[in-house]
Write an enzyme that holds these catalytic residues in place. Structure first.
Site, mmCIF file in Angstrom:
data_model
loop_
_atom_site.group_PDB
_atom_site.id
_atom_site.type_symbol
_atom_site.label_atom_id
_atom_site.label_comp_id
_atom_site.label_asym_id
_atom_site.label_seq_id
_atom_site.Cartn_x
_atom_site.Cartn_y
_atom_site.Cartn_z
ATOM 1 N N LYS A 45 0.832 -1.189 -0.083
ATOM 2 C CA LYS A 45 -0.112 -0.019 0.051
ATOM 3 C C LYS A 45 0.957 1.058 -0.018
ATOM 4 C CE LYS A 45 -3.841 -1.852 2.528
ATOM 5 N NZ LYS A 45 -3.589 -2.529 3.716
ATOM 6 N N LYS A 105 7.489 -15.967 10.584
ATOM 7 C CA LYS A 105 7.500 -17.290 11.640
ATOM 8 C C LYS A 105 6.314 -17.392 12.250
ATOM 9 C CE LYS A 105 9.339 -13.334 12.983
ATOM 10 N NZ LYS A 105 10.260 -12.424 12.901
ATOM 11 N N GLU A 129 13.374 -20.891 5.356
ATOM 12 C CA GLU A 129 14.510 -20.779 5.894
ATOM 13 C C GLU A 129 14.898 -19.475 6.834
ATOM 14 O OE1 GLU A 129 17.347 -22.984 5.923
ATOM 15 O OE2 GLU A 129 17.566 -21.742 7.683
ATOM 16 N N VAL A 132 13.625 -18.668 10.969
ATOM 17 C CA VAL A 132 14.173 -19.017 12.306
ATOM 18 C C VAL A 132 15.764 -18.756 11.994
ATOM 19 C CG1 VAL A 132 14.975 -20.913 13.955
ATOM 20 C CG2 VAL A 132 12.753 -21.020 12.639
ATOM 21 N N ILE A 136 21.039 -17.150 9.516
ATOM 22 C CA ILE A 136 21.625 -18.508 9.657
ATOM 23 C C ILE A 136 20.862 -19.783 8.993
ATOM 24 C CG2 ILE A 136 22.244 -20.087 11.545
ATOM 25 C CD1 ILE A 136 21.973 -17.841 13.817
ATOM 26 N N GLU A 190 9.949 -6.613 16.223
ATOM 27 C CA GLU A 190 8.740 -6.429 15.341
ATOM 28 C C GLU A 190 7.968 -5.149 15.380
ATOM 29 O OE1 GLU A 190 7.828 -9.652 13.855
ATOM 30 O OE2 GLU A 190 9.858 -10.020 14.630
ATOM 31 N N ASP A 201 7.681 -14.677 19.759
ATOM 32 C CA ASP A 201 8.628 -14.670 18.494
ATOM 33 C C ASP A 201 9.340 -15.774 18.732
ATOM 34 O OD1 ASP A 201 9.622 -13.594 15.832
ATOM 35 O OD2 ASP A 201 11.479 -13.652 17.151
ATOM 36 N N LYS A 205 9.425 -19.524 16.467
ATOM 37 C CA LYS A 205 10.669 -20.313 16.105
ATOM 38 C C LYS A 205 10.966 -21.452 16.559
ATOM 39 C CE LYS A 205 12.479 -15.851 14.934
ATOM 40 N NZ LYS A 205 13.093 -14.586 15.523
ATOM 41 N N GLY A 303 17.125 -8.430 11.101
ATOM 42 C CA GLY A 303 17.836 -7.338 10.182
ATOM 43 C C GLY A 303 17.197 -7.408 8.636
HETATM 44 N N1 HSE Z 1 11.974 -9.248 15.940
HETATM 45 C C1 HSE Z 1 12.642 -10.553 15.506
HETATM 46 C C2 HSE Z 1 13.835 -10.362 16.310
HETATM 47 C C3 HSE Z 1 13.112 -10.420 14.061
HETATM 48 O O1 HSE Z 1 14.154 -9.794 16.975
HETATM 49 O O2 HSE Z 1 14.720 -11.500 16.549
HETATM 50 C C4 HSE Z 1 13.687 -11.836 13.588
HETATM 51 O O3 HSE Z 1 12.888 -12.805 13.452
#
Ligand code: HSE
Length: 324
Positions: A45, A105, A129, A132, A136, A190, A201, A205, A303
């Site tokens: 948007k 995730k 990938e 998580v 990495i 987030e 979060d 994961k 990031g």
């Molecule tokens: N908010 C998440 C963190 C972003 O700080 O790890 C990556 O999944």
């Protein structure tokens, strides 16, 4: 020669990092594939938001069907974040014959079985990938080079925001809210940091890790979860005096009788523990397999560019399969 065409859902932080990864490394990616690859349509948007990439306005659409129903598009990258409409959009993309890549995730953990089954039913690939450990390469490694193991345990620092906050509080004596503000400014957190600081979060994961490692899907809402909001300066000082660090650990252990114990919670780790030296926004996943023994994977878990790296890695793997 077929070219690979991508539809992108979301051009926020991670979408921008993914777009940038492709632009920055286009020459290498094209040379790996032997064909051209392009993000041709973007569902977003906020067309005018300031971004450090140049995107032609014609690529933007407000209608997801412009992507799902476009017969030219091979792969849909979902980077909207949040459970809905992201999960429904991924299902719709697969039902329209598109391969799907996501870093989301929350949407994957909440709908793991449905997404995996829909990919099989529609004969498309589904890869996540980046969901998580950000950059990495943990999921592909568990599912590939480590597949011959029976997994015994996973201990992960899988949330960059909380690791950054705990590190800044410990090493720099910073207070909780300034450290959180910095993590948000650096683009780790987030949109609503509650999911980070309350451990949600990390539970998302862990749910994905357990599904892959133990073939056991536990919805994140059923994982006992404690975040870091209750960690006090005093507790950090006590841990430091005991040569320990407090870390938010996502943990699952398979017991002798086959049951699996799992939780997300702050844990006091001795300074000698490999996970206690994981600082700032870095993530690490410590895995035990019955053949391979102990392994640790380390890198940037959050990031735009580290996440963009993992997203584009999945896109390249799918593209190779399409071009075979
Ligand atoms: N908010 C998440 C963190 C972003 O700080 O790890 C990556 O999944």
């Amino acid at each position: 020669m077929k070219t690979i065409k991508i539809g992108l859902l979301g051009l926020g932080n991670i979408g921008t990092g993914t777009y940038k990864t492709l632009e920055m490394n286009r020459k290498e990616i094209v040379s790996t594939l032997g064909t051209s690859i392009d993000i041709v349509k973007i569902l977003e948007k906020d067309v005018d938001r300031k971004r450090d990439i140049t995107v032609s306005k014609e690529k933007f659409t407000q209608n997801p069907d412009d992507i799902f129903k476009d017969p030219e598009i091979d792969i849909v990258i979902e980077l909207l974040g949040g459970i809905e409409p992201a999960a429904s959009f991924m299902l719709a993309a697969m039902e329209n014959g598109k391969h799907v890549v996501t870093a989301n995730k929350a949407a994957v953990a909440a709908n793991y079985s449905k997404l995996a089954e829909t990919a099989i039913t529609n004969n498309v690939l589904f890869k996540y990938e980046a969901s998580v450990g950000g950059g990495i390469p943990i999921l592909g490694t568990l599912d590939g080079p480590l597949r011959a193991n029976k997994f015994e345990e996973v201990l992960g620092i899988v949330n960059g925001t909380t690791n950054y906050i705990l590190y800044m509080m410990t090493a720099e004596g910073m207070d909780y809210s300034s450290a959180l503000k910095q993590a948000q400014e650096l683009g780790f957190a987030e949109a609503d940091p509650t999911a980070d600081v309350e451990g949600i979060d990390a539970a998302n994961k862990l749910s994905i890790l357990m599904a892959l490692m133990f073939d056991k899907y536990v919805p994140p809402t059923e994982i006992p979860t404690t975040g870091i909001t209750g960690v006090t300066k005093e507790e950090i000082a006590v841990a430091t005096a005991q040569n320990c660090k407090i870390k938010l650990i996502a943990r699952a252990t398979k017991l002798e009788d086959g049951t699996i114990e799992y939780s997300v919670s702050p844990m006091k780790l001795k300074d000698s523990h490999p996970l206690s030296g994981i600082n700032k926004e870095f993530n690490a996943v410590f895995v035990k397999g019955n053949a391979v023994g102990e392994l640790m994977f380390y890198g940037k878990g959050a990031g735009p560019l580290p996440t963009g790296s993992a997203v584009m890695g999945d896109v390249i793997e799918i593209s190779k399969a399409i071009l075979k």
